[in-house]
Design an enzyme around this catalytic site. Structure first.
Site, mmCIF file in Angstrom:
data_model
loop_
_atom_site.group_PDB
_atom_site.id
_atom_site.type_symbol
_atom_site.label_atom_id
_atom_site.label_comp_id
_atom_site.label_asym_id
_atom_site.label_seq_id
_atom_site.Cartn_x
_atom_site.Cartn_y
_atom_site.Cartn_z
ATOM 1 N N GLU A 7 0.818 -1.215 0.000
ATOM 2 C CA GLU A 7 0.000 0.000 0.000
ATOM 3 C C GLU A 7 0.849 1.260 0.000
ATOM 4 O O GLU A 7 0.442 2.282 -0.530
ATOM 5 C CB GLU A 7 -0.934 0.002 1.202
ATOM 6 C CG GLU A 7 -1.837 1.221 1.258
ATOM 7 C CD GLU A 7 -3.070 1.022 2.112
ATOM 8 O OE1 GLU A 7 -3.623 2.017 2.576
ATOM 9 O OE2 GLU A 7 -3.484 -0.132 2.317
ATOM 10 N N LYS A 8 2.041 1.175 0.588
ATOM 11 C CA LYS A 8 2.897 2.354 0.690
ATOM 12 C C LYS A 8 4.358 1.915 0.782
ATOM 13 O O LYS A 8 4.644 0.749 1.084
ATOM 14 C CB LYS A 8 2.501 3.201 1.893
ATOM 15 C CG LYS A 8 2.352 2.416 3.181
ATOM 16 C CD LYS A 8 1.660 3.250 4.230
ATOM 17 C CE LYS A 8 1.434 2.451 5.504
ATOM 18 N NZ LYS A 8 0.457 1.369 5.320
ATOM 19 N N ASP A 103 -3.127 -2.490 3.246
ATOM 20 C CA ASP A 103 -3.366 -2.526 4.685
ATOM 21 C C ASP A 103 -4.575 -3.413 4.993
ATOM 22 O O ASP A 103 -5.488 -3.532 4.168
ATOM 23 C CB ASP A 103 -3.607 -1.117 5.224
ATOM 24 C CG ASP A 103 -2.308 -0.380 5.501
ATOM 25 O OD1 ASP A 103 -1.245 -1.007 5.418
ATOM 26 O OD2 ASP A 103 -2.363 0.832 5.793
ATOM 27 N N ASP A 105 -7.546 -3.525 6.031
ATOM 28 C CA ASP A 105 -8.844 -2.925 6.314
ATOM 29 C C ASP A 105 -9.599 -2.727 5.000
ATOM 30 O O ASP A 105 -9.099 -3.068 3.920
ATOM 31 C CB ASP A 105 -8.711 -1.609 7.084
ATOM 32 C CG ASP A 105 -7.935 -0.543 6.318
ATOM 33 O OD1 ASP A 105 -7.647 -0.739 5.117
ATOM 34 O OD2 ASP A 105 -7.617 0.494 6.916
ATOM 35 N N TYR A 328 -0.587 -2.641 13.442
ATOM 36 C CA TYR A 328 -1.414 -1.791 12.574
ATOM 37 C C TYR A 328 -2.412 -0.974 13.400
ATOM 38 O O TYR A 328 -3.230 -1.542 14.136
ATOM 39 C CB TYR A 328 -2.152 -2.665 11.567
ATOM 40 C CG TYR A 328 -3.054 -1.906 10.631
ATOM 41 C CD1 TYR A 328 -2.524 -1.050 9.679
ATOM 42 C CD2 TYR A 328 -4.432 -2.044 10.711
ATOM 43 C CE1 TYR A 328 -3.355 -0.348 8.820
ATOM 44 C CE2 TYR A 328 -5.268 -1.355 9.847
ATOM 45 C CZ TYR A 328 -4.720 -0.507 8.912
ATOM 46 O OH TYR A 328 -5.547 0.191 8.065
ATOM 47 N N ARG A 330 -4.932 1.339 12.562
ATOM 48 C CA ARG A 330 -6.285 1.742 12.137
ATOM 49 C C ARG A 330 -7.283 0.596 12.308
ATOM 50 O O ARG A 330 -8.207 0.442 11.521
ATOM 51 C CB ARG A 330 -6.249 2.217 10.684
ATOM 52 C CG ARG A 330 -5.434 3.479 10.488
ATOM 53 C CD ARG A 330 -5.236 3.815 9.018
ATOM 54 N NE ARG A 330 -4.421 4.993 8.862
ATOM 55 C CZ ARG A 330 -4.879 6.205 8.506
ATOM 56 N NH1 ARG A 330 -6.152 6.364 8.279
ATOM 57 N NH2 ARG A 330 -4.064 7.226 8.391
#
Length: 644
Positions: A7-8, A103, A105, A328, A330
């Site tokens: 994701e990043k 991520d 989610d 993580y 979030r």
């Protein structure tokens, strides 16, 4: 060649560190020793196109164009993301196998899926795409995740849920912002009336609370205390419990509001004998609170340190990405996988190494305890926020990061402490036909509560038994005054968003919503609150959060249905149902489109008079509805913040 799509960049580096060496860095990717490649997104590489991309006539805001509902949705890259998107598309084409490492989610699932589908992946290659769920960026944790790959097809429903939310937010925000801005401009208003399905009800919560406080008139109410003594002259007090016959003298909260009644009761019991009609003494226990999800952590950090939701999120993101000290952040889960219990020794040892203040808490922990926190049934893509097994002194961290880490570590350590145990006594006493209640509570053993600073004071009652005779020396009337509701703070506003059912008007919906996620999601709440501050719809005075004049006028001007949390909370319930394969995409979006059309029609019928009370001067928010909050509060927040 296997391509890992993170994701990043920080996540991509963590993945590469867990794969064979040597590594060779290239433009937008890392080549690893076995021929595989790790690349990354930069948050969302793709975004919804502007309305004029569907038809140039939409560039000008006009009533007759509304509602704008695309027949076929389109995505585009931005100048900031186009280079990395081009690199990924090329690598995806070359790859034999794809591994989705977004991520864990809803947003993270969609973010990488969008790139895969935009790159034209179909058929067998799409079906064989794997999913890697990384909640901990330490090398050992990433290696474990890479050994537990799942089919990306298992997460189609989660991605569909995120897609439904994204498109629904676009439809709702774009169309309602346009229709109410056009109406406001007819009344002379020069700004943009930004309407969002989460931000507007949240502003409504605050504005209505402010109005309730301003309109509040304090009223007296009365309690009656009986001052009692046992045969051995042990004193204690009991409070009168009014009978049903007294209801007409009470307010809606059951408080006696007629002073004469209270004085009469006090007079009637003075000097009279009493008898214990019931006495119940029990040993009770309280189990440790669960590990944190993001909202619970933000609420506790606001209560203890007065940090804003955004400050906590930013600190957590740094502790996760840069320092690799927590998992993580979030997460909306407060549970852990059962097999994670086996890592407790390594995690607690890391806590002791990292923070001298917690060494005693670690040494006294009983790692054999395996309580309710370890529950596979309540863990899906991600688990609760806990420390990692990475050792790094907190001395090099800023004070806020140290405080957040300690909160997370302390909450985790509580899982390895016994229950808090206490004795509770309740006595019912009859005096001259009236019922009086006396309560006491005292600690038996601290258990997990030894890890918290604030301890409750013990209270006591004499040893009583049913039928025991007592003497009431006197009755006392205590006059108190009703208090207004409290202004929102960071902690209470987050708690309200998490438990939105308390503020929902529809009784049937209120019951259903008690089990849902609330207003917004763990990942978006901080950003939405900050957005309202940025637009100067909210203001902060010390710890207190209030609506500004413009914010209050906006809520007063809009139809009530748009300013209440009922509809938004129902959305979250339906989106959650999609992710759990209990509802379809069309079952959510099509009724929403029909509802949107009705709201727009009504807004046009109501005319500009509906917004006549808005100040003529423009609001600070002068951009169009589609302006996103892109100020980086952390290396990651930019990509996931949207106007809701």
């Amino acid at each position: 060649m296997k391509l890992y799509i993170a994701e990043k960049p920080s996540l991509a580096r963590a993945i590469a560190e867990s794969l064979p060496r040597p590594h060779r860095k290239a433009d937008g990717c890392i080549h690893v020793g076995n021929g595989d490649v790790v690349s990354w997104c930069i948050g969302h590489l793709l975004t919804q196109v502007d309305p004029e991309a569907y038809d140039p006539i939409y560039k000008k805001w006009q009533f007759e164009h509304l509602p704008i509902i695309p027949e076929k949705w389109k995505l585009k890259s931005t100048p900031r993301t186009s280079k990395q998107l081009a690199i990924l598309k090329k690598l995806i084409k070359q790859a034999d196998q794809l591994v989705h490492v977004g991520d864990p989610d809803r947003e993270g699932q969609l973010l990488v899926d969008e790139v895969i589908h935009f790159s034209g992946v179909k058929g067998k290659k799409l079906q064989q795409t794997e999913r890697c769920l990384v909640s901990d960026l330490t090398t050992n944790a990433v290696k474990r995740s890479l050994q537990q790959l799942r089919s990306n097809q298992d997460f189609v429903a989660l991605s569909t849920s995120a897609l439904a939310r994204t498109r629904a937010d676009w439809l709702y925000g774009l169309n309602l912002t346009r229709v109410y801005t056009l109406q406001a401009q007819k009344s002379g208003y020069k700004g943009v009336i930004s309407v969002g399905r989460v931000q507007t009800p949240l502003l409504g919560l605050v504005a209505r609370r402010d109005e309730q406080i301003e309109a509040f008139v304090s009223k007296p109410f009365y309690e009656v205390l009986a001052h009692l003594k046992t045969e051995t002259n042990e004193p204690f007090t009991a409070k009168w419990k009014p009978s049903p016959a007294c209801e007409k003298y009470q307010d809606e909260e059951g408080r006696v509001v007629v002073k004469g009644l209270a004085e009469n009761v006090a007079q009637r019991i003075t000097g009279e004998p009493g008898v214990v009609s019931a006495f119940n003494a029990k040993d009770k226990k309280q189990i440790a609170p669960l590990p944190y999800n993001l909202s619970a952590l933000q609420i506790d950090a606001a209560k203890r340190f007065h940090y804003s939701a955004q400050q906590v999120l930013d600190s957590c993101q740094a502790l996760y990405e840069r320092h690799k000290l927590i998992t993580y952040p979030r997460s909306d889960s407060r549970y852990l996988p059962r097999n994670h219990h086996g890592q407790a020794k390594a995690v607690t040892q890391a806590i002791a190494n990292n923070d001298n203040n917690l060494q005693s808490a670690v040494s006294n922990a009983d790692l054999s305890i395996k309580g309710r926190a370890w529950n596979d049934q309540k863990v899906d893509a991600h688990h609760a926020i806990i420390p990692t097994d990475s050792s790094k002194s907190l001395a090099g961290l800023d004070a806020m990061s140290q405080n957040i880490y300690r909160l997370v570590a302390n909450q985790y350590l509580m899982q390895f402490y016994p229950d808090y145990r206490y004795a509770e006594c309740i006595a019912e006493i009859e005096i001259n036909g009236g019922l009086f209640i006396a309560k006491a509570k005292s600690k038996i053993s601290d258990g997990w509560k030894q890890l918290i600073d604030k301890q409750e004071k013990d209270t006591y009652l004499p040893t009583l038994k049913k039928g025991q005779q007592l003497a009431c020396e006197k009755g006392e009337v205590v006059e108190k005054n009703t208090q207004p509701p409290a202004y929102f703070t960071d902690a209470t506003l987050l708690a309200a968003m998490s438990n939105i059912a308390r503020f929902v008007k529809d009784p049937s919906l209120k019951t259903v919503l008690k089990e849902t996620d609330g207003l917004g999601t763990e990942a978006t709440r901080a950003g939405i609150i900050e957005l309202l501050f940025k637009r100067q719809f909210l203001k902060r005075t010390g710890k207190v959060i209030q609506a500004t004049e413009v914010g209050r006028k906006l809520i007063q001007s809009l139809p009530e249905t748009l300013t209440l949390p009922d509809m938004t909370a129902q959305w979250e319930m339906q989106l959650n149902a999609i992710s759990e394969k209990q509802q379809s995409y069309n079952g959510f979006v099509l009724p929403l489109q029909a509802q949107l059309t009705k709201v727009i029609e009504q807004a046009i019928i109501d005319g500009p008079q509906a917004l006549r009370d808005l100040p003529i001067t423009a609001s600070p928010f002068k951009k169009s509805y589609r302006k996103k909050s892109t100020t980086k509060k952390s290396s990651y927040s930019k990509a996931k913040k949207t106007t809701k």
